[in-house]
Write an enzyme that holds these catalytic residues in place. Structure first.
Site, PDB file in Angstrom:
ATOM      1  N   ARG A  72      20.179 -29.119 -55.970  1.00 18.92           N
ATOM      2  CA  ARG A  72      20.185 -29.696 -54.456  1.00 18.92           C
ATOM      3  C   ARG A  72      20.813 -28.057 -52.995  1.00 18.92           C
ATOM      4  O   ARG A  72      21.566 -28.548 -52.614  1.00 18.92           O
ATOM      5  CB  ARG A  72      21.280 -30.495 -54.447  1.00 18.92           C
ATOM      6  CG  ARG A  72      20.588 -31.828 -55.093  1.00 18.92           C
ATOM      7  CD  ARG A  72      19.657 -32.543 -54.460  1.00 18.92           C
ATOM      8  NE  ARG A  72      18.922 -33.265 -55.263  1.00 18.92           N
ATOM      9  CZ  ARG A  72      17.863 -33.642 -55.772  1.00 18.92           C
ATOM     10  NH1 ARG A  72      17.642 -31.914 -56.668  1.00 18.92           N
ATOM     11  NH2 ARG A  72      17.514 -34.463 -56.825  1.00 18.92           N
TER      12      ARG A  72
ATOM     13  N   SER B 190      19.840 -40.062 -51.699  1.00 14.08           N
ATOM     14  CA  SER B 190      20.997 -40.439 -52.066  1.00 14.08           C
ATOM     15  C   SER B 190      21.848 -39.606 -51.123  1.00 14.08           C
ATOM     16  O   SER B 190      21.543 -38.243 -50.403  1.00 14.08           O
ATOM     17  CB  SER B 190      20.854 -39.502 -53.188  1.00 14.08           C
ATOM     18  OG  SER B 190      19.986 -40.115 -54.183  1.00 14.08           O
TER      19      SER B 190
ATOM     20  N   GLU C  37      25.034 -35.801 -49.375  1.00 17.65           N
ATOM     21  CA  GLU C  37      23.912 -34.874 -49.485  1.00 17.65           C
ATOM     22  C   GLU C  37      23.425 -34.399 -47.916  1.00 17.65           C
ATOM     23  O   GLU C  37      23.260 -33.591 -47.756  1.00 17.65           O
ATOM     24  CB  GLU C  37      22.949 -35.541 -50.378  1.00 17.65           C
ATOM     25  CG  GLU C  37      21.661 -34.641 -50.822  1.00 17.65           C
ATOM     26  CD  GLU C  37      21.004 -35.009 -51.836  1.00 17.65           C
ATOM     27  OE1 GLU C  37      21.057 -35.829 -52.838  1.00 17.65           O
ATOM     28  OE2 GLU C  37      19.468 -35.709 -51.337  1.00 17.65           O
TER      29      GLU C  37
END
Ligand SMILES: Cc1cc2nc3c(=O)[nH]c(=O)nc-3n(C[C@H](O)[C@H](O)[C@H](O)COP(=O)(O)OP(=O)(O)OC[C@H]3O[C@@H](n4cnc5c(N)ncnc54)[C@H](O)[C@@H]3O)c2cc1C
Length: 333
Positions: A150, A227, A328
């Site tokens: 990520r 998410s 995130e």
């Protein structure tokens, strides 16, 4: 313009359909001393209620160029899921497990988008971008992009320095579809379908739909930014403390090796065990009834409602397990 559907307006807004537009937008904002925000598909954003006090540039550079032998040059404004569909139909392996992820092609290298055992770092060979520091267009190869879980050059070292205009992929013509992730393996174990590229992409979309992770008009569970929390990475020695706090054995705590004596924990597991289950309601904000990691706008939520719930979840997990959770989605404004 965002999937979460919260937040105030942009003071100025422009659409960039080509590289000249991008350079012009940057010049325009710089001349006026205004901050600039680059918008893709708006699927990974939490925009503040105050909005953004500068120029928002939406990247709408289209075009998919087939260079042969699995090499594709793709405009940053192409819709990611449409590109995946096109590759799957053309028999190009490498992105089939990334079907159903919303957003633009240019957004994918930013957080090294990944799902169901694949991530774009595996197929991106280079990224073309406008470098706001030098005022030039640059080509960054995979190494230069510094892809991690990520993370990439684009959201870490120098966030907002690069505006992605094109992404080049190397796919595998007629390669074998990837079936490595538990959910996908189970799907094919329980079905008589052949696990080819089309069926794997279809299976992934079906699994995502079951988790409210596919954008479906009118489905409140997908009014989210995907998410909301990353899976935390901790020292392997901490596993015992987490297990003890949950009053279970270490083997029960979902974890994966993360290199350098560290383990990756499941944010969803920690959140549930801290008392925030699927369907949790906090005013107009809530947790998806199908996916613990997705904070949702239940209708009429403000960014402040989402942030309050974020704060409650983070504090709950920290108090119970001593583990910090990282958001995130990108905060704007
Ligand atoms: C229902 C749902 C499911 C999701 N599932 C997944 C998943 O499985 N895996 C996953 O990794 N993510 C997932 N996401 C998150 C999101 O879809 C991805 O992060 C996506 O790549 C974001 O792209 P975007 O174009 O929408 O970017 P935006 O949300 O518009 O922007 C996100 C960030 O990228 C920057 N950015 C966007 N375009 C550019 C550009 N051209 N140049 C430079 N910077 C740019 C923005 O400035 C911002 O910092 C999901 C989101 C939703 C809503």
């Amino acid at each position: 313009m965002t999937t979460l559907g919260v937040g105030g307006p942009a003071r100025y807004f422009a659409v960039a359909e080509n590289e000249a537009d991008v350079a012009e937008a940057v010049r325009w904002a710089d001349e006026r001393g205004l901050p600039l925000f680059v918008l893709g598909g708006g699927s990974n954003l939490l925009v503040s209620d105050a909005g953004f006090p500068g120029l928002v540039v939406q990247i709408a550079i289209r075009g998919v160029r087939d260079r042969g032998e699995g090499r594709f040059e793709v405009g940053a404004g192409e819709v990611w899921d449409e590109f995946v569909g096109r590759m799957v139909t053309a028999g190009m392996q490498g992105v089939e497990c990334l079907a159903g992820i919303p957003g633009s092609v240019g957004g994918t290298p930013v957080q090294n988008v990944g799902a169901y055992g694949q991530e774009v770092a595996e197929t991106i060979v280079s990224v073309r971008a406008f470098d706001r520091k030098s005022g030039q267009f640059v080509e960054l190869d995979r190494e230069a992009c510094k892809f991690r879980y990520r993370k990439s050059l684009f959201n870490t070292d120098v966030p907002e320095r690069y505006i992605v205009t094109r992404v080049d992929f190397q796919l595998h013509p007629f390669g074998q579809a990837q079936v490595t992730y538990g959910d996908v393996k189970r799907y094919f174990a329980e079905s008589s379908e052949v696990a080819d590229l089309r069926n794997v992409a279809y299976a992934v979309r079906k699994i995502r739909h079951g988790k409210g992770m596919l954008i479906v008009e009118g489905d409140p569970d997908c009014r989210s930014a995907g998410s909301f929390f990353k899976n935390p990475v901790v020292e392997a020695g901490r596993l015992g403390e987490v297990a003890a706090a949950a009053a279970v054995g270490e083997a029960v705590v979902p974890h994966w090796p993360a290199g350098d004596g560290q383990v990756k924990l499941s944010a969803a597991w920690l959140i549930e065990r801290a008392g925030f289950g699927k369907g949790f309601v906090d005013g107009a904000a809530g947790i998806s009834s199908r996916h613990t990691l997705a904070l949702i706008n239940r209708g009429g939520a403000m960014a402040g409602d989402i942030e309050r719930l974020q704060g409650r979840v983070v504090a709950g997990v920290r108090t119970k397990f001593g583990v910090g959770l990282e958001r995130e989605p990108v905060k704007v404004g």
